[in-house]
Design a protein around this motif. Structure first.
Motif, PDB file in Angstrom:
ATOM      1  N   ILE A 366       1.147  -1.281  -0.343  1.00 50.59           N
ATOM      2  CA  ILE A 366       0.117  -0.104  -0.185  1.00 50.59           C
ATOM      3  C   ILE A 366       1.137   1.397   0.126  1.00 50.59           C
ATOM      4  O   ILE A 366       0.763   2.125  -0.529  1.00 50.59           O
ATOM      5  CB  ILE A 366      -0.611  -0.337   1.834  1.00 50.59           C
ATOM      6  CG1 ILE A 366      -1.951  -1.149   1.343  1.00 50.59           C
ATOM      7  CG2 ILE A 366      -1.919   1.326   1.397  1.00 50.59           C
ATOM      8  CD1 ILE A 366      -3.253  -1.227   2.140  1.00 50.59           C
ATOM      9  N   LEU A 367       2.161   0.909   0.877  1.00 50.07           N
ATOM     10  CA  LEU A 367       2.807   2.095   0.938  1.00 50.07           C
ATOM     11  C   LEU A 367       3.287   2.848  -0.682  1.00 50.07           C
ATOM     12  O   LEU A 367       3.455   3.861  -1.158  1.00 50.07           O
ATOM     13  CB  LEU A 367       3.810   2.097   1.480  1.00 50.07           C
ATOM     14  CG  LEU A 367       5.509   3.160   1.782  1.00 50.07           C
ATOM     15  CD1 LEU A 367       5.080   4.005   2.056  1.00 50.07           C
ATOM     16  CD2 LEU A 367       6.616   2.877   2.408  1.00 50.07           C
ATOM     17  N   ASN A 368       3.721   1.831  -1.198  1.00 51.91           N
ATOM     18  CA  ASN A 368       4.439   1.456  -2.726  1.00 51.91           C
ATOM     19  C   ASN A 368       3.822   1.881  -3.847  1.00 51.91           C
ATOM     20  O   ASN A 368       4.342   2.965  -4.202  1.00 51.91           O
ATOM     21  CB  ASN A 368       4.966   0.182  -3.175  1.00 51.91           C
ATOM     22  CG  ASN A 368       6.082  -0.118  -2.312  1.00 51.91           C
ATOM     23  OD1 ASN A 368       6.795   0.596  -1.580  1.00 51.91           O
ATOM     24  ND2 ASN A 368       6.131  -1.677  -2.501  1.00 51.91           N
ATOM     25  N   ALA A 369       1.898   1.980  -3.380  1.00 48.42           N
ATOM     26  CA  ALA A 369       1.293   2.465  -4.565  1.00 48.42           C
ATOM     27  C   ALA A 369       0.819   3.455  -3.786  1.00 48.42           C
ATOM     28  O   ALA A 369       1.047   4.034  -5.092  1.00 48.42           O
ATOM     29  CB  ALA A 369      -0.553   1.572  -3.940  1.00 48.42           C
ATOM     30  N   PHE A 370       0.516   3.864  -2.642  1.00 49.21           N
ATOM     31  CA  PHE A 370       0.816   5.723  -2.479  1.00 49.21           C
ATOM     32  C   PHE A 370       2.111   6.669  -2.899  1.00 49.21           C
ATOM     33  O   PHE A 370       1.249   7.114  -3.873  1.00 49.21           O
ATOM     34  CB  PHE A 370       0.958   6.030  -1.207  1.00 49.21           C
ATOM     35  CG  PHE A 370       1.146   7.330  -0.268  1.00 49.21           C
ATOM     36  CD1 PHE A 370      -0.822   7.462  -0.017  1.00 49.21           C
ATOM     37  CD2 PHE A 370       1.982   7.802  -0.360  1.00 49.21           C
ATOM     38  CE1 PHE A 370      -0.088   9.128   0.033  1.00 49.21           C
ATOM     39  CE2 PHE A 370       2.021   8.929  -0.318  1.00 49.21           C
ATOM     40  CZ  PHE A 370       0.641   9.865   0.320  1.00 49.21           C
ATOM     41  N   LEU A 371       2.879   6.090  -2.776  1.00 50.08           N
ATOM     42  CA  LEU A 371       4.302   6.180  -3.810  1.00 50.08           C
ATOM     43  C   LEU A 371       4.930   7.026  -4.825  1.00 50.08           C
ATOM     44  O   LEU A 371       4.514   7.545  -5.164  1.00 50.08           O
ATOM     45  CB  LEU A 371       5.820   6.271  -2.871  1.00 50.08           C
ATOM     46  CG  LEU A 371       5.862   6.686  -1.804  1.00 50.08           C
ATOM     47  CD1 LEU A 371       7.069   5.897  -1.172  1.00 50.08           C
ATOM     48  CD2 LEU A 371       5.820   7.635  -1.287  1.00 50.08           C
ATOM     49  N   ASP A 372       4.089   5.856  -5.815  1.00 53.50           N
ATOM     50  CA  ASP A 372       3.873   5.154  -7.043  1.00 53.50           C
ATOM     51  C   ASP A 372       3.365   6.797  -7.580  1.00 53.50           C
ATOM     52  O   ASP A 372       3.644   7.598  -8.570  1.00 53.50           O
ATOM     53  CB  ASP A 372       3.435   4.281  -7.698  1.00 53.50           C
ATOM     54  CG  ASP A 372       4.563   3.268  -7.441  1.00 53.50           C
ATOM     55  OD1 ASP A 372       5.776   3.594  -7.699  1.00 53.50           O
ATOM     56  OD2 ASP A 372       4.088   1.973  -7.848  1.00 53.50           O
ATOM     57  N   ALA A 373       2.117   7.206  -7.088  1.00 49.69           N
ATOM     58  CA  ALA A 373       0.387   8.086  -7.309  1.00 49.69           C
ATOM     59  C   ALA A 373       1.677   9.479  -6.455  1.00 49.69           C
ATOM     60  O   ALA A 373       0.829  10.484  -7.549  1.00 49.69           O
ATOM     61  CB  ALA A 373      -0.660   7.250  -6.656  1.00 49.69           C
ATOM     62  N   ALA A 374       1.785   9.621  -5.614  1.00 48.49           N
ATOM     63  CA  ALA A 374       2.362  10.475  -5.435  1.00 48.49           C
ATOM     64  C   ALA A 374       3.191  11.467  -5.899  1.00 48.49           C
ATOM     65  O   ALA A 374       3.637  13.204  -6.088  1.00 48.49           O
ATOM     66  CB  ALA A 374       1.848  10.530  -3.692  1.00 48.49           C
ATOM     67  N   VAL A 375       4.269  10.619  -5.648  1.00 47.65           N
ATOM     68  CA  VAL A 375       5.338  11.054  -6.039  1.00 47.65           C
ATOM     69  C   VAL A 375       6.235  10.366  -7.441  1.00 47.65           C
ATOM     70  O   VAL A 375       7.023  10.694  -7.369  1.00 47.65           O
ATOM     71  CB  VAL A 375       6.882  11.284  -5.219  1.00 47.65           C
ATOM     72  CG1 VAL A 375       6.145  12.350  -4.085  1.00 47.65           C
ATOM     73  CG2 VAL A 375       7.320   9.347  -4.709  1.00 47.65           C
ATOM     74  N   GLY A 376       6.235   9.188  -8.375  1.00 57.29           N
ATOM     75  CA  GLY A 376       6.176   8.352  -9.056  1.00 57.29           C
ATOM     76  C   GLY A 376       6.492   9.091 -10.271  1.00 57.29           C
ATOM     77  O   GLY A 376       5.659   9.661 -10.816  1.00 57.29           O
ATOM     78  N   THR A 377       7.109   8.796 -11.301  1.00 56.15           N
ATOM     79  CA  THR A 377       6.965   8.541 -12.942  1.00 56.15           C
ATOM     80  C   THR A 377       5.476   8.766 -13.443  1.00 56.15           C
ATOM     81  O   THR A 377       4.389   7.301 -13.460  1.00 56.15           O
ATOM     82  CB  THR A 377       8.103   8.661 -13.320  1.00 56.15           C
ATOM     83  OG1 THR A 377       8.856   8.640 -13.023  1.00 56.15           O
ATOM     84  CG2 THR A 377       7.570   8.492 -14.722  1.00 56.15           C
ATOM     85  N   ILE A 378       4.450   9.927 -13.914  1.00 53.46           N
ATOM     86  CA  ILE A 378       3.665   9.485 -14.403  1.00 53.46           C
ATOM     87  C   ILE A 378       3.855   8.468 -15.947  1.00 53.46           C
ATOM     88  O   ILE A 378       4.698   9.009 -16.808  1.00 53.46           O
ATOM     89  CB  ILE A 378       2.615  10.872 -14.806  1.00 53.46           C
ATOM     90  CG1 ILE A 378       2.587  10.597 -13.503  1.00 53.46           C
ATOM     91  CG2 ILE A 378       1.046   9.960 -14.818  1.00 53.46           C
ATOM     92  CD1 ILE A 378       2.045  12.741 -13.866  1.00 53.46           C
ATOM     93  N   SER A 379       3.521   7.226 -16.237  1.00 52.14           N
ATOM     94  CA  SER A 379       3.644   6.446 -17.270  1.00 52.14           C
ATOM     95  C   SER A 379       2.638   6.951 -18.257  1.00 52.14           C
ATOM     96  O   SER A 379       1.678   7.548 -18.061  1.00 52.14           O
ATOM     97  CB  SER A 379       3.344   5.245 -16.711  1.00 52.14           C
ATOM     98  OG  SER A 379       1.807   4.717 -16.848  1.00 52.14           O
TER      99      SER A 379
END
Length: 379
Positions: A366-379
Protein backbone atom coordinates in the motif's frame (compact mmCIF):
# COMPACT_ATOMS: atom_id res chain seq x y z
CA UNK A 1 -5.94 12.94 -9.43
CA UNK A 2 -3.91 16.12 -9.45
CA UNK A 3 -1.23 16.93 -11.98
CA UNK A 4 2.32 16.25 -10.81
CA UNK A 5 5.65 17.32 -12.16
CA UNK A 6 8.19 14.67 -13.07
CA UNK A 7 11.47 15.20 -11.32
CA UNK A 8 14.62 13.49 -12.57
CA UNK A 9 17.42 13.32 -10.08
CA UNK A 10 20.66 14.50 -11.60
CA UNK A 11 23.62 12.51 -10.38
CA UNK A 12 27.01 14.04 -10.99
CA UNK A 13 29.59 11.54 -12.35
CA UNK A 14 32.42 13.12 -10.41
CA UNK A 15 35.28 11.51 -8.54
CA UNK A 16 38.03 12.46 -6.15
CA UNK A 17 40.14 10.78 -3.52
CA UNK A 18 39.44 10.56 0.18
CA UNK A 19 41.77 13.50 0.64
CA UNK A 20 39.82 15.52 -1.90
CA UNK A 21 42.29 15.57 -4.80
CA UNK A 22 42.61 13.31 -7.85
CA UNK A 23 40.29 10.48 -8.84
CA UNK A 24 38.86 7.55 -6.93
CA UNK A 25 36.92 5.07 -9.04
CA UNK A 26 36.42 2.86 -5.97
CA UNK A 27 34.10 5.23 -4.14
CA UNK A 28 30.45 4.14 -4.10
CA UNK A 29 27.60 6.53 -3.47
CA UNK A 30 25.65 6.52 -0.20
CA UNK A 31 21.98 7.24 -1.01
CA UNK A 32 20.72 9.90 1.39
CA UNK A 33 17.02 9.61 2.21
CA UNK A 34 16.42 13.01 3.81
CA UNK A 35 17.61 16.49 2.96
CA UNK A 36 16.58 19.93 4.21
CA UNK A 37 15.07 23.07 2.74
CA UNK A 38 14.87 24.70 6.16
CA UNK A 39 17.81 26.96 5.35
CA UNK A 40 17.07 29.69 2.83
CA UNK A 41 18.95 32.63 1.32
CA UNK A 42 17.74 34.64 4.31
CA UNK A 43 19.26 32.25 6.86
CA UNK A 44 21.93 34.06 8.84
CA UNK A 45 25.38 32.52 8.49
CA UNK A 46 26.83 31.68 11.89
CA UNK A 47 29.53 29.11 12.84
CA UNK A 48 26.84 26.41 13.15
CA UNK A 49 24.24 27.57 10.63
CA UNK A 50 22.96 25.37 7.79
CA UNK A 51 23.43 22.31 10.00
CA UNK A 52 20.99 20.60 12.39
CA UNK A 53 22.16 20.03 15.95
CA UNK A 54 21.50 16.58 17.38
CA UNK A 55 20.22 16.88 20.94
CA UNK A 56 22.90 14.61 22.29
CA UNK A 57 24.88 11.44 21.64
CA UNK A 58 21.83 9.25 22.26
CA UNK A 59 20.21 10.56 19.07
CA UNK A 60 23.33 9.62 17.11
CA UNK A 61 23.29 6.19 18.75
CA UNK A 62 19.69 5.69 17.65
CA UNK A 63 20.52 6.68 14.05
CA UNK A 64 23.43 4.22 14.08
CA UNK A 65 21.32 1.44 15.56
CA UNK A 66 18.65 2.00 12.91
CA UNK A 67 21.30 1.66 10.22
CA UNK A 68 20.61 5.07 8.66
CA UNK A 69 22.49 6.85 5.88
CA UNK A 70 23.36 10.41 6.89
CA UNK A 71 25.94 13.20 7.05
CA UNK A 72 27.53 14.20 10.34
CA UNK A 73 29.85 17.05 11.20
CA UNK A 74 31.75 16.62 14.47
CA UNK A 75 32.90 20.10 15.40
CA UNK A 76 35.88 20.33 17.72
CA UNK A 77 34.76 21.84 21.02
CA UNK A 78 37.68 24.29 20.86
CA UNK A 79 37.31 24.87 17.12
CA UNK A 80 34.06 26.79 16.65
CA UNK A 81 35.66 30.22 17.12
CA UNK A 82 38.63 29.41 14.89
CA UNK A 83 38.82 31.45 11.71
CA UNK A 84 39.86 28.34 9.80
CA UNK A 85 36.58 26.60 10.67
CA UNK A 86 34.50 29.67 9.85
CA UNK A 87 36.16 29.97 6.44
CA UNK A 88 35.70 26.26 5.68
CA UNK A 89 32.12 26.31 6.96
CA UNK A 90 31.04 29.32 4.92
CA UNK A 91 32.90 28.46 1.73
CA UNK A 92 32.11 24.73 1.68
CA UNK A 93 29.43 23.56 4.12
CA UNK A 94 27.02 26.47 3.63
CA UNK A 95 27.55 26.70 -0.11
CA UNK A 96 27.11 22.96 -0.66
CA UNK A 97 24.03 22.82 1.55
CA UNK A 98 22.39 25.68 -0.32
CA UNK A 99 23.23 24.13 -3.68
CA UNK A 100 22.08 20.58 -2.95
CA UNK A 101 19.71 20.77 0.07
CA UNK A 102 21.62 18.00 1.86
CA UNK A 103 21.16 17.72 5.61
CA UNK A 104 24.27 18.09 7.76
CA UNK A 105 23.77 16.93 11.34
CA UNK A 106 26.33 18.05 13.91
CA UNK A 107 27.62 17.37 17.40
CA UNK A 108 30.58 18.75 19.31
CA UNK A 109 33.58 16.51 19.84
CA UNK A 110 33.22 16.60 23.64
CA UNK A 111 29.66 15.27 23.32
CA UNK A 112 30.86 12.01 21.78
CA UNK A 113 32.15 9.48 24.28
CA UNK A 114 31.71 6.27 22.30
CA UNK A 115 33.66 4.86 19.37
CA UNK A 116 31.60 5.26 16.22
CA UNK A 117 34.60 4.82 13.94
CA UNK A 118 35.08 8.59 13.83
CA UNK A 119 38.44 10.37 13.80
CA UNK A 120 37.63 13.44 15.89
CA UNK A 121 39.49 16.08 17.86
CA UNK A 122 38.94 19.35 19.69
CA UNK A 123 40.97 21.33 17.12
CA UNK A 124 39.33 20.17 13.91
CA UNK A 125 36.02 19.39 12.24
CA UNK A 126 35.28 15.91 10.90
CA UNK A 127 32.85 15.54 8.00
CA UNK A 128 31.54 11.96 8.00
CA UNK A 129 29.27 10.07 5.62
CA UNK A 130 27.45 7.17 7.29
CA UNK A 131 26.12 4.20 5.36
CA UNK A 132 23.84 1.74 7.17
CA UNK A 133 24.86 3.27 10.49
CA UNK A 134 28.61 2.96 9.90
CA UNK A 135 31.22 5.49 8.80
CA UNK A 136 31.78 4.97 5.09
CA UNK A 137 33.92 8.08 4.45
CA UNK A 138 35.32 10.90 6.54
CA UNK A 139 37.43 13.97 5.86
CA UNK A 140 38.55 17.04 7.78
CA UNK A 141 38.93 20.81 7.64
CA UNK A 142 42.66 20.36 8.27
CA UNK A 143 45.24 20.88 6.91
CA UNK A 144 44.29 24.28 5.54
CA UNK A 145 46.36 23.81 2.39
CA UNK A 146 44.39 20.71 1.29
CA UNK A 147 42.15 20.93 -1.76
CA UNK A 148 39.25 19.68 0.40
CA UNK A 149 39.67 22.77 2.59
CA UNK A 150 40.57 25.57 0.22
CA UNK A 151 38.85 24.65 -3.05
CA UNK A 152 35.04 24.39 -3.20
CA UNK A 153 35.15 22.52 -6.50
CA UNK A 154 37.25 19.79 -4.85
CA UNK A 155 34.97 19.68 -1.79
CA UNK A 156 31.95 19.45 -4.08
CA UNK A 157 33.51 16.64 -6.15
CA UNK A 158 34.42 14.73 -3.02
CA UNK A 159 30.86 14.88 -1.68
CA UNK A 160 29.05 14.21 -4.94
CA UNK A 161 31.25 11.20 -5.64
CA UNK A 162 30.15 9.67 -2.34
CA UNK A 163 26.48 10.57 -1.93
CA UNK A 164 23.28 10.33 -3.97
CA UNK A 165 21.28 13.46 -3.29
CA UNK A 166 18.08 13.25 -1.21
CA UNK A 167 14.59 13.83 -2.59
CA UNK A 168 12.63 14.12 0.66
CA UNK A 169 13.31 17.41 2.42
CA UNK A 170 12.67 18.65 5.94
CA UNK A 171 10.68 21.85 6.24
CA UNK A 172 10.04 24.30 9.04
CA UNK A 173 6.46 24.73 10.21
CA UNK A 174 6.27 28.12 8.51
CA UNK A 175 7.49 26.64 5.22
CA UNK A 176 4.93 23.85 5.43
CA UNK A 177 2.14 26.33 6.16
CA UNK A 178 3.21 28.40 3.15
CA UNK A 179 2.68 25.40 0.84
CA UNK A 180 -1.01 25.42 1.77
CA UNK A 181 -1.17 29.10 0.82
CA UNK A 182 -0.05 28.19 -2.71
CA UNK A 183 -1.66 26.15 -5.48
CA UNK A 184 1.12 23.68 -6.27
CA UNK A 185 0.34 20.06 -5.28
CA UNK A 186 2.84 18.45 -2.88
CA UNK A 187 3.45 15.35 -0.77
CA UNK A 188 4.14 15.67 2.96
CA UNK A 189 5.29 13.00 5.41
CA UNK A 190 4.30 13.70 9.01
CA UNK A 191 6.89 12.02 11.23
CA UNK A 192 8.60 12.16 14.61
CA UNK A 193 12.27 11.53 15.25
CA UNK A 194 11.34 9.51 18.35
CA UNK A 195 8.57 7.48 16.65
CA UNK A 196 9.36 3.77 16.51
CA UNK A 197 6.85 3.11 13.72
CA UNK A 198 8.38 5.93 11.65
CA UNK A 199 11.89 4.60 12.23
CA UNK A 200 10.87 1.10 11.17
CA UNK A 201 9.15 2.30 8.01
CA UNK A 202 12.09 4.53 7.11
CA UNK A 203 14.52 1.68 7.65
CA UNK A 204 12.55 -0.76 5.52
CA UNK A 205 9.91 -0.06 2.88
CA UNK A 206 10.13 3.75 2.64
CA UNK A 207 13.88 3.75 2.17
CA UNK A 208 13.71 0.73 -0.15
CA UNK A 209 11.26 2.53 -2.42
CA UNK A 210 13.55 5.50 -2.95
CA UNK A 211 16.66 3.38 -3.39
CA UNK A 212 14.87 1.27 -6.01
CA UNK A 213 13.79 4.41 -7.88
CA UNK A 214 16.99 6.37 -8.54
CA UNK A 215 15.18 8.42 -11.19
CA UNK A 216 11.69 9.68 -11.89
CA UNK A 217 10.84 10.67 -8.33
CA UNK A 218 9.35 14.04 -7.54
CA UNK A 219 10.64 16.08 -4.58
CA UNK A 220 8.54 15.72 -1.44
CA UNK A 221 8.68 16.95 2.13
CA UNK A 222 8.86 15.79 5.74
CA UNK A 223 8.01 17.59 8.97
CA UNK A 224 9.43 16.48 12.32
CA UNK A 225 6.61 16.77 14.83
CA UNK A 226 9.13 16.51 17.67
CA UNK A 227 10.46 19.94 16.67
CA UNK A 228 10.36 22.86 19.07
CA UNK A 229 7.04 24.63 18.63
CA UNK A 230 5.23 21.48 17.48
CA UNK A 231 5.89 18.64 19.93
CA UNK A 232 8.38 20.26 22.27
CA UNK A 233 9.23 23.59 23.90
CA UNK A 234 12.61 25.10 24.67
CA UNK A 235 13.09 26.94 27.94
CA UNK A 236 16.45 28.39 28.98
CA UNK A 237 18.24 26.14 26.52
CA UNK A 238 16.50 22.96 27.72
CA UNK A 239 14.11 21.10 25.39
CA UNK A 240 10.99 19.59 26.95
CA UNK A 241 9.13 17.02 24.86
CA UNK A 242 5.40 16.36 24.96
CA UNK A 243 4.07 13.94 27.55
CA UNK A 244 0.71 12.63 28.69
CA UNK A 245 2.19 11.16 31.86
CA UNK A 246 0.58 12.02 35.18
CA UNK A 247 4.02 13.18 36.27
CA UNK A 248 4.51 15.50 33.30
CA UNK A 249 5.71 18.97 34.24
CA UNK A 250 4.15 22.20 33.01
CA UNK A 251 6.50 22.47 30.02
CA UNK A 252 5.78 18.91 28.89
CA UNK A 253 2.06 19.58 29.16
CA UNK A 254 2.50 22.75 27.13
CA UNK A 255 4.33 20.74 24.46
CA UNK A 256 1.54 18.16 24.43
CA UNK A 257 -1.06 20.89 23.91
CA UNK A 258 0.93 22.27 20.97
CA UNK A 259 1.22 18.79 19.48
CA UNK A 260 -2.50 18.07 19.77
CA UNK A 261 -3.36 21.42 18.18
CA UNK A 262 -0.92 20.78 15.31
CA UNK A 263 -2.57 17.45 14.51
CA UNK A 264 -5.96 19.12 14.27
CA UNK A 265 -4.67 22.06 12.24
CA UNK A 266 -3.04 19.80 9.63
CA UNK A 267 -5.83 17.25 9.42
CA UNK A 268 -4.23 14.23 11.03
CA UNK A 269 -7.30 13.71 13.23
CA UNK A 270 -10.45 12.01 11.97
CA UNK A 271 -13.56 14.20 11.93
CA UNK A 272 -16.68 14.93 9.89
CA UNK A 273 -14.84 17.70 8.06
CA UNK A 274 -11.69 15.60 7.75
CA UNK A 275 -12.46 11.95 6.90
CA UNK A 276 -8.88 11.29 5.71
CA UNK A 277 -7.56 11.51 9.28
CA UNK A 278 -7.14 8.58 11.65
CA UNK A 279 -8.45 8.68 15.23
CA UNK A 280 -6.79 11.50 17.15
CA UNK A 281 -3.93 11.55 14.62
CA UNK A 282 -0.96 9.22 14.31
CA UNK A 283 2.41 9.04 12.60
CA UNK A 284 3.72 7.96 10.17
CA UNK A 285 1.10 9.73 8.04
CA UNK A 286 1.62 10.60 4.38
CA UNK A 287 -0.63 13.04 2.52
CA UNK A 288 -0.69 14.29 -1.02
CA UNK A 289 -2.20 17.76 -0.88
CA UNK A 290 -3.84 19.77 -3.66
CA UNK A 291 -3.96 23.22 -2.02
CA UNK A 292 -6.53 25.84 -2.92
CA UNK A 293 -4.33 28.88 -2.30
CA UNK A 294 -6.25 29.91 0.81
CA UNK A 295 -4.37 28.12 3.58
CA UNK A 296 -6.94 25.34 3.99
CA UNK A 297 -5.27 22.28 5.50
CA UNK A 298 -8.12 19.85 6.21
CA UNK A 299 -10.76 18.02 4.23
CA UNK A 300 -10.78 17.70 0.46
CA UNK A 301 -7.41 19.39 -0.09
CA UNK A 302 -5.99 16.03 1.04
CA UNK A 303 -6.42 14.03 -2.18
CA UNK A 304 -4.26 11.03 -1.21
CA UNK A 305 -3.65 9.66 2.27
CA UNK A 306 -2.12 6.79 4.19
CA UNK A 307 -1.40 6.05 7.85
CA UNK A 308 1.02 3.18 8.25
CA UNK A 309 2.11 0.75 10.97
CA UNK A 310 -0.58 1.85 13.42
CA UNK A 311 -2.63 -1.33 13.51
CA UNK A 312 -3.76 -3.20 16.60
CA UNK A 313 -3.54 -6.98 16.61
CA UNK A 314 -5.99 -9.15 18.54
CA UNK A 315 -6.13 -12.95 18.45
CA UNK A 316 -3.81 -13.07 15.46
CA UNK A 317 -5.89 -10.66 13.37
CA UNK A 318 -5.77 -6.96 12.55
CA UNK A 319 -8.50 -5.49 14.72
CA UNK A 320 -7.86 -1.76 14.22
CA UNK A 321 -6.35 -0.20 11.10
CA UNK A 322 -6.50 2.81 8.80
CA UNK A 323 -7.24 0.60 5.81
CA UNK A 324 -10.89 -0.38 6.24
CA UNK A 325 -13.67 -1.05 3.72
CA UNK A 326 -15.40 2.17 4.72
CA UNK A 327 -12.31 4.32 4.36
CA UNK A 328 -11.42 2.68 1.04
CA UNK A 329 -14.41 4.53 -0.42
CA UNK A 330 -12.82 7.92 0.26
CA UNK A 331 -11.47 9.95 -2.64
CA UNK A 332 -8.12 10.16 -0.81
CA UNK A 333 -7.77 6.37 -1.11
CA UNK A 334 -8.69 6.21 -4.81
CA UNK A 335 -5.01 5.50 -5.49
CA UNK A 336 -5.43 2.26 -3.53
CA UNK A 337 -8.78 1.32 -5.09
CA UNK A 338 -7.28 1.76 -8.55
CA UNK A 339 -4.02 -0.02 -7.74
CA UNK A 340 -2.90 -3.60 -8.32
CA UNK A 341 -2.46 -4.17 -4.56
CA UNK A 342 -4.05 -7.52 -3.84
CA UNK A 343 -5.20 -6.89 -0.26
CA UNK A 344 -6.62 -3.39 0.10
CA UNK A 345 -8.69 -3.84 3.27
CA UNK A 346 -6.60 -4.91 6.25
CA UNK A 347 -9.28 -5.16 8.92
CA UNK A 348 -9.65 -8.83 9.89
CA UNK A 349 -6.55 -9.99 8.04
CA UNK A 350 -4.51 -12.68 9.77
CA UNK A 351 -0.92 -11.85 10.73
CA UNK A 352 1.96 -14.19 11.37
CA UNK A 353 3.25 -12.10 14.27
CA UNK A 354 2.12 -9.10 16.30
CA UNK A 355 5.23 -7.04 15.60
CA UNK A 356 5.78 -4.57 12.76
CA UNK A 357 7.07 -7.28 10.45
CA UNK A 358 3.76 -9.03 10.82
CA UNK A 359 1.75 -6.17 9.36
CA UNK A 360 4.52 -5.04 7.00
CA UNK A 361 3.49 -7.64 4.44
CA UNK A 362 0.18 -5.79 4.11
CA UNK A 363 1.36 -2.19 4.57
CA UNK A 364 4.37 -2.24 2.26
CA UNK A 365 2.42 -2.78 -0.99
CA UNK A 366 0.00 0.00 0.00
CA UNK A 367 2.88 2.37 0.81
CA UNK A 368 4.42 1.59 -2.59
CA UNK A 369 1.09 2.31 -4.29
CA UNK A 370 0.82 5.64 -2.47
CA UNK A 371 4.35 6.68 -3.42
CA UNK A 372 3.84 5.59 -7.04
CA UNK A 373 0.75 7.79 -7.25
CA UNK A 374 2.08 10.74 -5.22
CA UNK A 375 5.72 11.12 -6.27
CA UNK A 376 6.40 8.52 -8.94
CA UNK A 377 6.73 8.99 -12.67
CA UNK A 378 3.43 9.19 -14.52
CA UNK A 379 3.46 6.58 -17.27
Amino acid sequence: MSFRRNFLLCLFPLACTLAGCGGDSGATKVPLLFGSKEYTSETEITPTSHMKKLEDQSVLEAMVERGENFLLVVLGDAHETCGCWNTFHQNNIVRFQQETNVLFHYLYSNEITKDFGLDIGSQKATIAIFRDGKVAYQNFDVPEDSDFYRDYASFRRYMLDRIALPRVHYLTRDQLSALYDGVTPFTIYFSRQTCGDCAYMQKTSYRAYYESHPEGIEDSYIIDMDDVGIGSVKVDGVIYHKSTSENANAYQKEAQALYDAFKIEYGLDEAMDNPSGYGTGYVPTLYHVNPEGNGKKRGDVIDMSGVFYNDRIEDGEIAYTYFTEERLGLESLSYLRDSHVEIKVLLGQEVASSDREGIGAYHDPILNAFLDAAVGTIS
